[in-house]
Design a protein around this motif. Sequence first.
Motif, PDB file in Angstrom:
ATOM      1  N   THR A  57       0.794  -0.622  -0.104  1.00 42.90           N
ATOM      2  CA  THR A  57       0.082  -0.093  -0.155  1.00 42.90           C
ATOM      3  C   THR A  57       0.596   1.412  -0.268  1.00 42.90           C
ATOM      4  OG1 THR A  57      -1.489  -1.142   0.954  1.00 42.90           O
ATOM      5  CG2 THR A  57      -1.984   1.576   1.296  1.00 42.90           C
ATOM      6  N   LEU A  58       1.870   1.055   0.474  1.00 36.20           N
ATOM      7  CA  LEU A  58       2.805   2.541   1.278  1.00 36.20           C
ATOM      8  C   LEU A  58       3.988   2.536  -0.704  1.00 36.20           C
ATOM      9  CD1 LEU A  58       4.013   1.963   4.450  1.00 36.20           C
ATOM     10  CD2 LEU A  58       2.649   4.337   3.410  1.00 36.20           C
ATOM     11  N   GLU A  59       4.328   1.577  -1.303  1.00 38.93           N
ATOM     12  CA  GLU A  59       4.804   1.954  -2.442  1.00 38.93           C
ATOM     13  C   GLU A  59       3.473   1.963  -3.613  1.00 38.93           C
ATOM     14  OE1 GLU A  59       7.421   1.827  -4.951  1.00 38.93           O
ATOM     15  OE2 GLU A  59       7.999   2.030  -2.776  1.00 38.93           O
ATOM     16  N   ALA A  60       2.453   1.863  -3.395  1.00 35.21           N
ATOM     17  CA  ALA A  60       1.547   2.600  -4.753  1.00 35.21           C
ATOM     18  C   ALA A  60       0.894   3.984  -4.480  1.00 35.21           C
ATOM     19  CB  ALA A  60       0.424   1.210  -4.488  1.00 35.21           C
ATOM     20  N   LEU A  61       0.776   4.314  -3.226  1.00 36.06           N
ATOM     21  CA  LEU A  61       0.992   5.538  -2.932  1.00 36.06           C
ATOM     22  C   LEU A  61       1.684   6.453  -3.412  1.00 36.06           C
ATOM     23  CD1 LEU A  61      -0.805   4.769   0.833  1.00 36.06           C
ATOM     24  CD2 LEU A  61      -2.048   5.588  -1.460  1.00 36.06           C
ATOM     25  N   ARG A  62       3.018   5.872  -3.593  1.00 32.94           N
ATOM     26  CA  ARG A  62       3.820   6.745  -4.520  1.00 32.94           C
ATOM     27  C   ARG A  62       3.775   6.691  -5.310  1.00 32.94           C
ATOM     28  NH1 ARG A  62       8.646   3.997  -5.316  1.00 32.94           N
ATOM     29  NH2 ARG A  62       9.334   6.058  -5.275  1.00 32.94           N
ATOM     30  N   CYS A  63       2.590   6.679  -6.623  1.00 32.15           N
ATOM     31  CA  CYS A  63       2.265   6.668  -7.842  1.00 32.15           C
ATOM     32  C   CYS A  63       1.546   7.992  -8.108  1.00 32.15           C
ATOM     33  CB  CYS A  63       1.350   5.291  -8.509  1.00 32.15           C
ATOM     34  SG  CYS A  63       0.997   4.913 -10.524  1.00 32.15           S
ATOM     35  N   LEU A  64       1.988   8.676  -9.196  1.00 26.00           N
ATOM     36  CA  LEU A  64       1.671   9.595  -9.297  1.00 26.00           C
ATOM     37  C   LEU A  64       0.119   9.593 -10.193  1.00 26.00           C
ATOM     38  CD1 LEU A  64       4.188  11.723 -10.350  1.00 26.00           C
ATOM     39  CD2 LEU A  64       3.466  11.663  -8.152  1.00 26.00           C
ATOM     40  N   GLN A  65      -0.181   8.378 -10.531  1.00 27.02           N
ATOM     41  CA  GLN A  65      -1.218   8.948 -11.788  1.00 27.02           C
ATOM     42  C   GLN A  65      -0.907   9.394 -12.747  1.00 27.02           C
ATOM     43  OE1 GLN A  65      -3.942   5.837 -10.945  1.00 27.02           O
ATOM     44  NE2 GLN A  65      -1.776   4.909  -9.760  1.00 27.02           N
ATOM     45  N   CYS A  66      -0.154   9.068 -13.383  1.00 27.27           N
ATOM     46  CA  CYS A  66       0.315  10.010 -14.834  1.00 27.27           C
ATOM     47  C   CYS A  66      -1.618   9.781 -15.449  1.00 27.27           C
ATOM     48  CB  CYS A  66       1.213  10.033 -15.857  1.00 27.27           C
ATOM     49  SG  CYS A  66       2.542  10.054 -14.164  1.00 27.27           S
ATOM     50  N   LYS A  67      -1.921  10.683 -16.541  1.00 26.65           N
ATOM     51  CA  LYS A  67      -2.872  10.807 -17.194  1.00 26.65           C
ATOM     52  C   LYS A  67      -2.304   9.983 -18.713  1.00 26.65           C
ATOM     53  CE  LYS A  67      -5.701  14.731 -15.745  1.00 26.65           C
ATOM     54  NZ  LYS A  67      -5.335  16.256 -15.987  1.00 26.65           N
ATOM     55  N   ASN A  68      -1.300  10.145 -18.990  1.00 22.12           N
ATOM     56  CA  ASN A  68      -0.914   9.577 -19.723  1.00 22.12           C
ATOM     57  C   ASN A  68       0.111   8.470 -19.902  1.00 22.12           C
ATOM     58  OD1 ASN A  68      -2.211  10.701 -21.787  1.00 22.12           O
ATOM     59  ND2 ASN A  68      -1.548  12.763 -21.572  1.00 22.12           N
ATOM     60  N   PRO A  69       0.520   7.626 -19.426  1.00 24.93           N
ATOM     61  CA  PRO A  69       1.274   6.466 -18.102  1.00 24.93           C
ATOM     62  C   PRO A  69       2.271   6.011 -18.957  1.00 24.93           C
ATOM     63  CG  PRO A  69      -0.780   5.426 -18.330  1.00 24.93           C
ATOM     64  CD  PRO A  69      -0.779   6.998 -19.227  1.00 24.93           C
TER      65      PRO A  69
END
Length: 460
Positions: A39-51
């Motif tokens: 969960t902590l590692e996943a929360l680092r993701c920026l969720q880019c619009k064009n990944p």
Amino acid sequence: MSEQKKIQKQKIPVRQRTPEERVKDFGEVEYLYSPEEATLEALRCLQCKNPPCVEDCPVHIKIPVFIRQIAEKNIELAIRTILEDNPLPSVCGRVCPQESQCQKRCTVGRIGDPIQIGKLERFVGDSTLKPLPERMKKNKKVAVIGSGPASLTCAGELARLGYTVTVFEALHEIGGVLLYGIPEFRLPKAVLEQEISYLRELGVEFQTNVLVGRTLPFHELREQFDAVFLGTGAGLPKYLHIPGENLRDVYSANEFLTRINLMKSYMFGEYDTPLVVKGDVVVIGGGNVAMDAARSALRMGARSVTVVYRRGRKEMPARIEEIAHAEEEGVKFAFLAAPVRIEGDSEGNVTSIVCQRMLLGEPDERGRRCFLPVEGDYFVLPANMVINAIGLDTNRILLETIEGLALDQKGHVVVDENLQTSLSGVFAGGDVVLGAATVILAAGHGKQAAHAIDRYLFQK
């Protein structure tokens, strides 16, 4: 910059067994992320619009989507997302070179550590049951020859699309290079079997001990099926072509790893092993297979293991973490060196290997620096076993029995943009087309071929 400061720049590390502990067995090096760590590692993701990470994934997994679902603690939804594009998440999470593909393009990686995409994929694949998708059954049959990553991915995708799929494997167990070529400490057999079991649940049928082209003529297969996929891989070892290569205890890495994996030499005390490793071992090569052979030799009882590579450390094609793990475990490296002769005693046993020093020259057409011999500069390494890991070629046992199948000068199958061969309804992918490549590139070919077969059968 204020937004960047909010980003957790450092990755959540994966816990590992100590080198002293792991060299005593074939257990995995790394532990699985805990739910809290994932969960902590996943929360680092920026969720880019064009990944950009998705662009560089050969099977185009919806990476930000499944990572967001991990962050939301919805692992069941995350596995559904991954399975839409990749039926082998636990395998690919372990053995794919994410650092040179999806993670290399990670936006977070520009200011810190990239998101640990492979570790998260492995976490999802190992943590929950794989649900079966809803499918519309189609009245068409497809034969898949071989059971490596290209074939398994192709079979899984075709089954998901509703086709009746039969996989034909020449050996007595399913898995291809995933089974016989990758050691237990990198890909446990139980994990591979779980992935294969999921394909069986999808409806894929597996037939072993079938050597297409010999025990089953290829023309009969074409008559029985509406389409055929060739995924026979590249399992023919390249040779050194130096004096002494025919001495006792000179192995190709292919044979060495196959003996350990298929004959279960790694299960100390439970199986009689036909492979005895003792004394000093020298491994020739710089790729992942060389690292696998070197680390396996240590675990099998070698006194010392030295990897000889003709270029420098920076030029090694092996994964950085595999090189690091090998060094931690005690593997030595002789860089800028090439073998010129294997020496032995009067009974044909290996005693040493003579190597020549090399210098790096200018980059070739692929950007890799060439290597040049240093005239008169030789050195000798003691060796009781030599393992050649300089690459693999395609095995032509099947290919040369298929009338009208076009091959290139290297013996690879020639395909068009849809991965269709010179024969109508016959497709090919993976190492048999690419040459020896990575698991995920082969899987990408398998997925691409499945959709090409779907289009072909729809038009038929």
